[in-house]
Scaffold this motif. Structure first.
Motif, PDB file in Angstrom:
ATOM      1  N   ALA A 148       0.814  -1.211   0.000  1.00 18.88           N
ATOM      2  CA  ALA A 148       0.000   0.000   0.000  1.00 18.88           C
ATOM      3  C   ALA A 148       0.849   1.263   0.000  1.00 18.88           C
ATOM      4  CB  ALA A 148      -0.928  -0.001   1.210  1.00 18.88           C
ATOM      5  N   ILE A 149       1.917   1.274   0.778  1.00 22.85           N
ATOM      6  CA  ILE A 149       2.665   2.535   0.908  1.00 22.85           C
ATOM      7  C   ILE A 149       3.793   2.674  -0.109  1.00 22.85           C
ATOM      8  CG2 ILE A 149       2.107   2.686   3.358  1.00 22.85           C
ATOM      9  CD1 ILE A 149       5.005   1.910   3.926  1.00 22.85           C
ATOM     10  N   THR A 150       4.217   1.577  -0.739  1.00 21.78           N
ATOM     11  CA  THR A 150       5.245   1.691  -1.775  1.00 21.78           C
ATOM     12  C   THR A 150       4.657   1.785  -3.170  1.00 21.78           C
ATOM     13  OG1 THR A 150       5.459  -0.716  -2.065  1.00 21.78           O
ATOM     14  CG2 THR A 150       6.874   0.341  -0.384  1.00 21.78           C
ATOM     15  N   GLY A 151       3.413   1.305  -3.334  1.00 25.24           N
ATOM     16  CA  GLY A 151       2.820   1.277  -4.662  1.00 25.24           C
ATOM     17  C   GLY A 151       3.444   0.224  -5.565  1.00 25.24           C
ATOM     18  N   ARG A 305       0.575   8.713   7.260  1.00 21.82           N
ATOM     19  CA  ARG A 305       0.362   9.774   6.273  1.00 21.82           C
ATOM     20  C   ARG A 305      -0.586   9.350   5.164  1.00 21.82           C
ATOM     21  NH1 ARG A 305       5.806  11.201   7.565  1.00 21.82           N
ATOM     22  NH2 ARG A 305       6.700   9.712   6.077  1.00 21.82           N
ATOM     23  N   HIS A 306      -0.787   8.052   5.004  1.00 16.73           N
ATOM     24  CA  HIS A 306      -1.688   7.561   3.957  1.00 16.73           C
ATOM     25  C   HIS A 306      -3.110   7.490   4.503  1.00 16.73           C
ATOM     26  CE1 HIS A 306       1.089   6.226   0.654  1.00 16.73           C
ATOM     27  NE2 HIS A 306       1.958   6.405   1.643  1.00 16.73           N
ATOM     28  N   THR A 307      -3.741   8.621   4.568  1.00 16.62           N
ATOM     29  CA  THR A 307      -5.084   8.703   5.167  1.00 16.62           C
ATOM     30  C   THR A 307      -6.144   7.995   4.333  1.00 16.62           C
ATOM     31  OG1 THR A 307      -5.392  10.857   4.111  1.00 16.62           O
ATOM     32  CG2 THR A 307      -4.550  10.850   6.370  1.00 16.62           C
ATOM     33  N   GLU A 308      -5.818   7.672   3.085  1.00 14.69           N
ATOM     34  CA  GLU A 308      -6.789   6.969   2.248  1.00 14.69           C
ATOM     35  C   GLU A 308      -6.909   5.493   2.623  1.00 14.69           C
ATOM     36  OE1 GLU A 308      -2.889   6.012   0.236  1.00 14.69           O
ATOM     37  OE2 GLU A 308      -3.759   7.628   1.447  1.00 14.69           O
ATOM     38  N   LEU A 309      -5.965   4.978   3.409  1.00  7.70           N
ATOM     39  CA  LEU A 309      -5.993   3.576   3.795  1.00  7.70           C
ATOM     40  C   LEU A 309      -6.974   3.355   4.946  1.00  7.70           C
ATOM     41  CD1 LEU A 309      -2.163   2.746   3.769  1.00  7.70           C
ATOM     42  CD2 LEU A 309      -3.833   2.391   1.922  1.00  7.70           C
ATOM     43  N   ASP A 310      -7.830   2.375   4.794  1.00  9.50           N
ATOM     44  CA  ASP A 310      -8.788   2.051   5.846  1.00  9.50           C
ATOM     45  C   ASP A 310      -8.156   1.009   6.774  1.00  9.50           C
ATOM     46  OD1 ASP A 310     -10.856   1.349   7.488  1.00  9.50           O
ATOM     47  OD2 ASP A 310     -12.250   0.797   5.889  1.00  9.50           O
ATOM     48  N   LEU A 311      -7.591   1.482   7.859  1.00  7.88           N
ATOM     49  CA  LEU A 311      -6.957   0.593   8.818  1.00  7.88           C
ATOM     50  C   LEU A 311      -7.888   0.246   9.981  1.00  7.88           C
ATOM     51  CD1 LEU A 311      -3.424   2.225   8.981  1.00  7.88           C
ATOM     52  CD2 LEU A 311      -4.160   0.269   7.626  1.00  7.88           C
ATOM     53  N   VAL A 312      -9.122   0.682   9.914  1.00  8.08           N
ATOM     54  CA  VAL A 312     -10.052   0.468  11.022  1.00  8.08           C
ATOM     55  C   VAL A 312     -11.126  -0.554  10.680  1.00  8.08           C
ATOM     56  CG1 VAL A 312     -11.774   1.570  12.512  1.00  8.08           C
ATOM     57  CG2 VAL A 312      -9.656   2.779  11.947  1.00  8.08           C
ATOM     58  N   ASP A 313     -11.665  -0.497   9.479  1.00  3.21           N
ATOM     59  CA  ASP A 313     -12.806  -1.351   9.177  1.00  3.21           C
ATOM     60  C   ASP A 313     -12.463  -2.443   8.172  1.00  3.21           C
ATOM     61  OD1 ASP A 313     -15.329  -2.403   9.017  1.00  3.21           O
ATOM     62  OD2 ASP A 313     -16.226  -0.693   8.005  1.00  3.21           O
ATOM     63  N   MET A 314     -12.476  -2.139   6.887  1.00  5.50           N
ATOM     64  CA  MET A 314     -12.355  -3.172   5.857  1.00  5.50           C
ATOM     65  C   MET A 314     -10.999  -3.155   5.160  1.00  5.50           C
ATOM     66  SD  MET A 314     -15.100  -4.827   6.165  1.00  5.50           S
ATOM     67  CE  MET A 314     -14.944  -5.889   4.729  1.00  5.50           C
ATOM     68  N   GLY A 315      -9.966  -2.710   5.848  1.00 11.10           N
ATOM     69  CA  GLY A 315      -8.662  -2.588   5.204  1.00 11.10           C
ATOM     70  C   GLY A 315      -7.908  -3.882   5.028  1.00 11.10           C
ATOM     71  N   GLY A 316      -8.367  -4.957   5.622  1.00 15.61           N
ATOM     72  CA  GLY A 316      -7.719  -6.246   5.432  1.00 15.61           C
ATOM     73  C   GLY A 316      -6.480  -6.446   6.269  1.00 15.61           C
TER      74      GLY A 316
END
Length: 450
Positions: A148-151, A305-316
């Motif tokens: 996710a953070i390296t692309g 810094r990657h606020t687009e990542l969902d680390l709370v609900d459905m981020g896997g």
């Protein structure tokens, strides 16, 4: 030096003896009609006898089977029971959490979790931690984060590494030198070369060539190979891996699930390594299912810094039972009172005693074998010098010889890890346990070369 005919004859004799001395285990196996493969997990069929031994009870460094036989357990759940079977502090913590306090799974944190995170940070040097139920899951979640953070899409692993059932890790260097799916890979979602790159362990030249493609998010590696047999780093290799990953903008994940045997902070602390992520499982909770992954300060800040990542609900990157109160209570008790810094000193000393004793027996008979030690773990190999990478280690495997030693030892009360001739020490293991192994091992070798 070893007669194939004699080896096969001895193996047949020992298998017959195994069947005769274990009728209750044999009957239990025959009756398990509704288990796939007749066992809870199909890998339990990896046995040198006609069927697995069935567990009755276990305590410390000993186990007893259904037929009443007692064994010195040098397998220790292939690391899961490195603290020994049912260590008293862990048992007490689990009983208190489950029976007295309740709340086996409430989707609420406990204070134990923060203590465990701080202790893992002290031991391994990475400041931020999250929990899983297995090391496999810890690896999967770490892979999602680094992608996710390296692309970047690909993960690089070492040939014949072991990272659980992670799809990206089931790749090897083939006989033609090209990347290939590991033989026997079950139900791969896609060609593994689409998701992964591979280099032999101890091969910095190949590693640099693969990283130069610019598409590798992270190198996922064991600091020393273990599940293909212990393969130790050559001088400068691990430093070279870190330098190359940084040069190519690739993150480094150390999987310490097995190499935790190197010391209280695993190989990372023992060898001064600096991974971006560290994954671990099995041994942390004294046999209670658990896993964890740690993040460096820099990586944690980058993820934030990657606020687009969902680390709370459905981020896997989580599971409902991960970090549950029982697991973290068991981890706290095991780390605080069982697998302590002092305990590792004694465990490592016993592994040295084991390695020295085996080496003496091998040299006495002039066998072209070797022994490798990784802290509290040691393994004899049927090759000398010891293999330097996964491909060499796989090629050195001798199934009949391996089975002979396993069943010979089992028939006389010694259990080794079933996948290879590896022995692990626990805080409950004694010098007498090690010496008993040497007595039986010497007899097995003596019969083999007579």
């Amino acid at each position: 030096m070893i007669s194939t005919t004699r080896l096969q004859s001895l193996l047949a004799r020992e298998r017959d003896a195994f069947a005769a001395r274990n009728p209750r285990s044999g009957a239990a196996y025959a009756a398990a009609d509704h288990l796939f493969g007749r066992v809870p997990m199909t890998w339990m069929n990896k046995t040198a006898g006609a069927h697995p031994l069935y567990l009755d009870r276990a305590r410390g460094a000993h186990v007893w089977d259904l037929d009443g036989h007692e064994y010195v357990d040098l397998c220790l759940g292939d690391t899961g029971a490195m603290a020994g079977h049912s260590p008293a502090p862990t048992v007490a913590a689990v009983q208190r959490r489950y029976a007295e306090l309740g709340g086996a799974t409430a989707m609420l944190p406990t204070e134990d979790a923060a203590w465990v995170g701080a202790e893992l940070a002290r031991r391994f040097g990475l400041p931020y931690w999250s929990f899983s139920l297995t090391a496999t899951d810890a690896n999967r979640w770490a892979i999602r984060l680094v992608r996710a953070i390296t692309g970047r899409p690909k993960i690089l692993v070492n040939s014949y590494c072991y990272h659980g059932s992670v799809d990206e890790s089931l790749i090897v260097v083939g006989s033609d030198g090209e990347a290939a799916s590991r033989e026997g890979n079950v139900g791969a979602p896609c060609d593994v070369t689409l998701t992964s790159r591979v280099a032999e362990y101890n091969d910095l030249e190949r590693l640099e060539r693969e990283l130069a493609h610019g598409d590798v998010a992270a190198v996922l590696m064991e600091p020393a190979l273990t599940n293909i047999g212990i393969v130790l780093p050559e001088p400068g290799y691990l430093e070279g891996v870190r330098e190359l990953t940084r040069r190519h903008g690739t993150l480094l994940i150390n999987d310490e699930t097995h190499t935790f045997s190197a010391g209280p902070g695993g190989a990372t602390a023992a060898w001064g390594l600096e991974p971006d992520v560290l994954t671990i499982g099995k041994a942390l909770a004294g046999g209670i299912p658990c896993g964890a992954y740690g993040l460096s300060e820099q990586l944690a800040a980058e993820i934030a810094r990657h606020t687009e990542l969902d680390l709370v609900d459905m981020g896997g990157v989580g599971g409902t039972l991960a970090g549950n109160p029982i697991s973290v209570a068991a981890m706290r008790a095991t780390l605080e009172e069982v697998l302590t810094d002092e305990a590792f000193e004694g465990m490592t000393a016993l592994a040295t005693r084991f390695a020295d004793g085996v080496r003496g027996i091998v040299e006495q008979h002039g066998l072209p074998w070797s022994i490798q030690q990784l802290g509290a773990r040691a393994e004899y190999r049927f090759a000398s010098p010891a293999p330097r990478n996964g491909g060499e280690s796989a090629a050195a495997h001798q199934p009949e010889l391996d089975d002979y030693l396993h069943v010979y030892l089992a028939n006389r009360g010694i259990l080794l890890t079933p996948f290879h001739a590896m022995a692990l020490m626990s805080p409950a293991t004694t010098a007498a346990d090690v010496d008993r192994h040497h007595e039986v091992f010497a007899a097995a070798v003596g019969e083999l070369v007579a």
